[in-house]
Design a protein around this motif. Structure first.
Motif, PDB file in Angstrom:
ATOM      1  N   ALA A 163      30.730  55.355  49.579  1.00 23.65           N
ATOM      2  CA  ALA A 163      29.789  53.978  48.677  1.00 23.65           C
ATOM      3  C   ALA A 163      30.260  54.434  47.477  1.00 23.65           C
ATOM      4  O   ALA A 163      30.361  52.834  47.347  1.00 23.65           O
ATOM      5  CB  ALA A 163      27.932  54.533  48.582  1.00 23.65           C
ATOM      6  N   ALA A 164      30.927  54.676  46.580  1.00 25.51           N
ATOM      7  CA  ALA A 164      31.780  54.858  45.626  1.00 25.51           C
ATOM      8  C   ALA A 164      32.464  53.608  45.901  1.00 25.51           C
ATOM      9  O   ALA A 164      32.759  52.996  45.153  1.00 25.51           O
ATOM     10  CB  ALA A 164      31.897  56.080  44.475  1.00 25.51           C
ATOM     11  N   LEU A 165      33.355  54.529  46.651  1.00 27.97           N
ATOM     12  CA  LEU A 165      34.312  53.385  46.638  1.00 27.97           C
ATOM     13  C   LEU A 165      34.051  52.120  47.323  1.00 27.97           C
ATOM     14  O   LEU A 165      35.255  51.226  46.511  1.00 27.97           O
ATOM     15  CB  LEU A 165      35.685  53.859  47.823  1.00 27.97           C
ATOM     16  N   HIS A 166      33.723  51.569  47.724  1.00 31.77           N
ATOM     17  CA  HIS A 166      32.851  50.118  48.129  1.00 31.77           C
ATOM     18  C   HIS A 166      32.372  49.699  47.042  1.00 31.77           C
ATOM     19  O   HIS A 166      32.751  48.085  46.752  1.00 31.77           O
ATOM     20  CB  HIS A 166      31.778  50.657  49.135  1.00 31.77           C
ATOM     21  N   THR A 167      32.017  50.422  45.998  1.00 28.19           N
ATOM     22  CA  THR A 167      30.816  49.775  44.699  1.00 28.19           C
ATOM     23  C   THR A 167      32.398  49.586  43.686  1.00 28.19           C
ATOM     24  O   THR A 167      32.121  48.568  42.787  1.00 28.19           O
ATOM     25  CB  THR A 167      29.478  50.197  44.155  1.00 28.19           C
ATOM     26  N   ALA A 168      32.827  51.052  43.632  1.00 30.87           N
ATOM     27  CA  ALA A 168      34.500  50.930  42.710  1.00 30.87           C
ATOM     28  C   ALA A 168      35.156  49.117  42.661  1.00 30.87           C
ATOM     29  O   ALA A 168      35.731  49.582  41.238  1.00 30.87           O
ATOM     30  CB  ALA A 168      34.283  51.952  42.641  1.00 30.87           C
ATOM     31  N   THR A 169      35.384  49.388  44.170  1.00 29.57           N
ATOM     32  CA  THR A 169      36.531  48.589  44.274  1.00 29.57           C
ATOM     33  C   THR A 169      36.651  46.950  43.663  1.00 29.57           C
ATOM     34  O   THR A 169      37.187  46.605  42.865  1.00 29.57           O
ATOM     35  CB  THR A 169      36.915  48.339  45.632  1.00 29.57           C
ATOM     36  N   PRO A 170      36.011  45.862  43.502  1.00 32.66           N
ATOM     37  CA  PRO A 170      35.570  45.228  42.801  1.00 32.66           C
ATOM     38  C   PRO A 170      35.111  45.324  41.751  1.00 32.66           C
ATOM     39  O   PRO A 170      35.981  44.535  40.628  1.00 32.66           O
ATOM     40  CB  PRO A 170      33.358  44.325  43.396  1.00 32.66           C
ATOM     41  N   GLN A 171      35.255  46.521  40.748  1.00 29.07           N
ATOM     42  CA  GLN A 171      34.648  46.532  39.486  1.00 29.07           C
ATOM     43  C   GLN A 171      36.358  47.025  39.445  1.00 29.07           C
ATOM     44  O   GLN A 171      36.709  46.124  38.118  1.00 29.07           O
ATOM     45  CB  GLN A 171      33.991  48.151  39.007  1.00 29.07           C
ATOM     46  N   SER A 172      36.905  47.574  39.709  1.00 33.07           N
ATOM     47  CA  SER A 172      38.170  47.558  39.655  1.00 33.07           C
ATOM     48  C   SER A 172      39.541  46.391  39.468  1.00 33.07           C
ATOM     49  O   SER A 172      40.056  46.266  38.637  1.00 33.07           O
ATOM     50  CB  SER A 172      39.213  49.069  40.054  1.00 33.07           C
ATOM     51  N   SER A 173      39.098  45.886  40.382  1.00 32.05           N
ATOM     52  CA  SER A 173      39.722  45.000  41.003  1.00 32.05           C
ATOM     53  C   SER A 173      38.904  43.656  39.603  1.00 32.05           C
ATOM     54  O   SER A 173      40.124  43.147  38.944  1.00 32.05           O
ATOM     55  CB  SER A 173      39.374  43.780  41.852  1.00 32.05           C
ATOM     56  N   LEU A 174      37.772  43.421  39.237  1.00 30.82           N
ATOM     57  CA  LEU A 174      37.782  42.615  38.252  1.00 30.82           C
ATOM     58  C   LEU A 174      38.348  42.929  36.636  1.00 30.82           C
ATOM     59  O   LEU A 174      38.637  42.072  35.432  1.00 30.82           O
ATOM     60  CB  LEU A 174      35.882  42.723  37.452  1.00 30.82           C
ATOM     61  N   ALA A 175      38.178  44.421  36.524  1.00 33.83           N
ATOM     62  CA  ALA A 175      39.448  45.367  35.602  1.00 33.83           C
ATOM     63  C   ALA A 175      40.471  44.195  35.298  1.00 33.83           C
ATOM     64  O   ALA A 175      41.025  44.364  34.087  1.00 33.83           O
ATOM     65  CB  ALA A 175      38.952  46.128  35.144  1.00 33.83           C
ATOM     66  N   ALA A 176      41.320  44.782  36.844  1.00 36.55           N
ATOM     67  CA  ALA A 176      42.189  44.197  36.612  1.00 36.55           C
ATOM     68  C   ALA A 176      42.803  42.791  35.968  1.00 36.55           C
ATOM     69  O   ALA A 176      43.505  42.788  35.326  1.00 36.55           O
ATOM     70  CB  ALA A 176      43.015  44.655  38.143  1.00 36.55           C
ATOM     71  N   VAL A 177      41.674  42.174  36.713  1.00 37.58           N
ATOM     72  CA  VAL A 177      41.842  40.396  36.596  1.00 37.58           C
ATOM     73  C   VAL A 177      41.430  40.380  34.795  1.00 37.58           C
ATOM     74  O   VAL A 177      42.056  39.674  34.672  1.00 37.58           O
ATOM     75  CB  VAL A 177      40.881  40.072  36.883  1.00 37.58           C
ATOM     76  N   GLY A 212      47.567  38.680  31.696  1.00 38.20           N
ATOM     77  CA  GLY A 212      47.456  37.965  31.002  1.00 38.20           C
ATOM     78  C   GLY A 212      46.911  36.176  31.436  1.00 38.20           C
ATOM     79  O   GLY A 212      46.196  36.622  30.316  1.00 38.20           O
ATOM     80  N   VAL A 213      46.369  36.440  32.616  1.00 43.87           N
ATOM     81  CA  VAL A 213      45.655  35.336  33.037  1.00 43.87           C
ATOM     82  C   VAL A 213      43.749  35.580  32.143  1.00 43.87           C
ATOM     83  O   VAL A 213      43.584  34.258  32.304  1.00 43.87           O
ATOM     84  CB  VAL A 213      45.639  35.630  34.141  1.00 43.87           C
ATOM     85  N   GLY A 214      43.609  36.470  33.153  1.00 34.86           N
ATOM     86  CA  GLY A 214      42.862  36.689  32.618  1.00 34.86           C
ATOM     87  C   GLY A 214      41.454  36.624  31.453  1.00 34.86           C
ATOM     88  O   GLY A 214      41.060  36.127  30.473  1.00 34.86           O
ATOM     89  N   ARG A 215      43.158  37.538  30.502  1.00 33.35           N
ATOM     90  CA  ARG A 215      42.954  37.137  28.610  1.00 33.35           C
ATOM     91  C   ARG A 215      43.118  35.758  28.349  1.00 33.35           C
ATOM     92  O   ARG A 215      42.437  35.502  27.733  1.00 33.35           O
ATOM     93  CB  ARG A 215      43.868  38.210  28.203  1.00 33.35           C
ATOM     94  N   GLY A 224      44.602  37.083  20.768  1.00 31.27           N
ATOM     95  CA  GLY A 224      45.857  36.485  21.645  1.00 31.27           C
ATOM     96  C   GLY A 224      46.557  37.172  22.439  1.00 31.27           C
ATOM     97  O   GLY A 224      46.448  37.213  23.767  1.00 31.27           O
ATOM     98  N   GLY A 225      45.644  38.859  21.897  1.00 32.91           N
ATOM     99  CA  GLY A 225      46.173  39.945  23.166  1.00 32.91           C
ATOM    100  C   GLY A 225      47.439  40.866  23.292  1.00 32.91           C
ATOM    101  O   GLY A 225      47.759  41.507  24.130  1.00 32.91           O
ATOM    102  N   ARG A 283      53.806  44.870  24.828  1.00 29.90           N
ATOM    103  CA  ARG A 283      53.085  43.827  25.042  1.00 29.90           C
ATOM    104  C   ARG A 283      52.773  42.507  24.419  1.00 29.90           C
ATOM    105  O   ARG A 283      52.407  42.530  23.190  1.00 29.90           O
ATOM    106  CB  ARG A 283      51.915  43.676  26.318  1.00 29.90           C
ATOM    107  N   GLY A 284      53.520  40.958  24.661  1.00 30.35           N
ATOM    108  CA  GLY A 284      53.246  40.067  23.543  1.00 30.35           C
ATOM    109  C   GLY A 284      52.990  38.792  24.312  1.00 30.35           C
ATOM    110  O   GLY A 284      53.561  39.485  25.925  1.00 30.35           O
ATOM    111  N   THR A 285      52.460  37.584  23.969  1.00 32.42           N
ATOM    112  CA  THR A 285      51.753  37.062  25.446  1.00 32.42           C
ATOM    113  C   THR A 285      52.102  35.733  23.753  1.00 32.42           C
ATOM    114  O   THR A 285      51.597  35.799  22.607  1.00 32.42           O
ATOM    115  CB  THR A 285      50.378  36.924  24.965  1.00 32.42           C
ATOM    116  N   ILE A 286      53.192  34.438  24.485  1.00 37.94           N
ATOM    117  CA  ILE A 286      53.306  33.580  23.127  1.00 37.94           C
ATOM    118  C   ILE A 286      51.730  32.799  23.263  1.00 37.94           C
ATOM    119  O   ILE A 286      51.157  31.871  22.321  1.00 37.94           O
ATOM    120  CB  ILE A 286      54.440  32.920  23.407  1.00 37.94           C
ATOM    121  N   VAL A 287      51.049  32.012  24.870  1.00 36.76           N
ATOM    122  CA  VAL A 287      50.182  31.489  24.977  1.00 36.76           C
ATOM    123  C   VAL A 287      48.977  31.852  24.565  1.00 36.76           C
ATOM    124  O   VAL A 287      48.182  31.547  23.804  1.00 36.76           O
ATOM    125  CB  VAL A 287      50.365  31.572  26.180  1.00 36.76           C
ATOM    126  N   GLY A 288      49.040  33.884  24.033  1.00 34.83           N
ATOM    127  CA  GLY A 288      47.952  33.390  23.713  1.00 34.83           C
ATOM    128  C   GLY A 288      47.623  33.445  21.860  1.00 34.83           C
ATOM    129  O   GLY A 288      46.281  33.727  21.653  1.00 34.83           O
TER     130      GLY A 288
END
Length: 343
Positions: free
Chosen positions: A11-25, A29-32, A279-280, A287-292
């Motif tokens: 159950a923990a794995l099932h609920t943690a996967t979406p959160q970690s995916s959201l955090a990863a997104v 750079g795209v998310g920021r 900008g991030g 880590r640097g971002t010109i778009v940001g």
């Protein structure tokens, strides 16, 4: 007991996967950048709701872009410096010195005899020279970039005051002002310059060896040295690059105001650092971002415009900027912590 433990773990794995995916997104750079775009849209909505047509007019939009262009060019250079793990507090003073030097009587007389490009070349040379001095002090003098550029801030501003005798120098070369204050297909030349510098900066950071080395030096200088990168030489080149951006910004502010002054560029270093951080780009480097950075510049410029349109005080504007910077750094730390835990 063991079966219950297995069920709990599943159950923990099932609920943690979406959160970690959201955090990863959101940590990517795209998310920021998406978050910055949303913030910019919200600011525009607030501007339209509070100031109406005064904010939404084409003239006001061009005003925002024109104001963002000058500090935006400086911020592009600052992105490289911070990505490499350093900081530059002298950008405003360097721009002021370059604007004064390129508008001296001798320089303008030479420009009238030859071409106004002499003024541009002078500003760029002064900017690069100051940047290289910073780089040499940091890379070969062993001085921390904060101290080296702080010394340059005082020295460049003082030299600008001496050269100008604390007076504002008026641009009398008509071709210079006419060119940089002109519009191209309805868009100010300064905006085109900012766009060009941004595109070149993005390519340099993301598609060249120079950019990869900048990220490597900022992430781990010793590992970069062991990988064969000449860290000292690269550091000098980075500071020379931000000096070049200061020279370009000096040309832009000189053309926009038709003056050269030792007061130009006041607090630009804070505005540029704020835009880069928002900008991030990591303050710790790596880590640097010109778009940001471009989005960060637009956010702060739009915020200032909204405050002006609503006749709010500059003090309240400064408080708002400070809060935005603190929130941005806290988010950076939180997302960095999540990504380290997930990896």
């Amino acid at each position: 007991m063991s079966q219950d433990s297995v069920r709990v773990e599943k159950a923990a794995l099932h609920t943690a996967t979406p959160q970690s995916s959201l955090a990863a997104v959101m940590g990517s750079g795209v998310g920021r950048n998406l978050g910055l775009v949303v913030a910019l849209i919200v600011l525009c909505v607030v501007g339209v709701a509070t100031a109406g047509d005064n904010f939404a007019s084409v003239d006001n939009l061009l005003t925002i872009l024109r104001l963002a262009s000058v500090i935006g060019v400086v911020s592009i250079g600052m992105t490289f410096v911070i990505t490499a793990g350093h900081i530059d507090l002298s950008v405003g003073a360097i721009a002021a010195l370059a604007s004064v030097w390129c508008t001296t009587l001798a320089t303008q007389t030479m420009a009238e005899d030859i071409h106004w490009i002499v003024m541009v070349g002078t500003a760029l040379l002064v900017g690069v020279a100051c940047g290289l001095v910073n780089g040499l002090l940091v890379a070969y003098g062993g001085i921390v970039s904060f101290i080296a550029t702080l010394a340059m801030l005082a020295s460049a501003r003082g030299l600008a005051e001496i050269i100008a005798d604390r007076r504002t120098q008026i641009v009398k070369v008509d071709g210079f002002a006419d060119f940089f204050r002109a519009d191209l297909i309805g868009i100010p030349m300064l905006v085109w310059m900012f766009a060009l510098v941004s595109v070149i900066g993005w390519v340099l950071l993301n598609r060249t060896t120079f950019g990869r080395r900048t990220v490597a030096v900022g992430g781990n200088p010793e590992a970069a040295r062991l990988a064969g990168i000449n860290v000292r030489r690269h550091t000098v080149m980075i500071f020379g690059l931000v000096g070049l951006c200061c020279g370009i910004a000096a040309v832009m502010i000189t053309a926009r105001t038709t003056t050269g002054s030792s007061t130009h560029g006041t607090l630009w270093e804070l505005d540029a650092i704020a835009a880069v951080v928002i900008g991030g780009t990591l303050l710790s480097g790596g880590r640097g971002t010109i778009v940001g950075t471009v989005l960060g510049v637009l956010i702060f410029t739009t915020l200032s415009n909204v405050f002006v349109q609503n006749d709010l005080s500059s003090s309240a504007q400064a408080v708002a900027k400070g809060l935005i910077i603190v929130v941005a750094v806290l988010l950076q730390q939180r997302l960095a912590g999540r990504s380290s835990h997930t990896t």
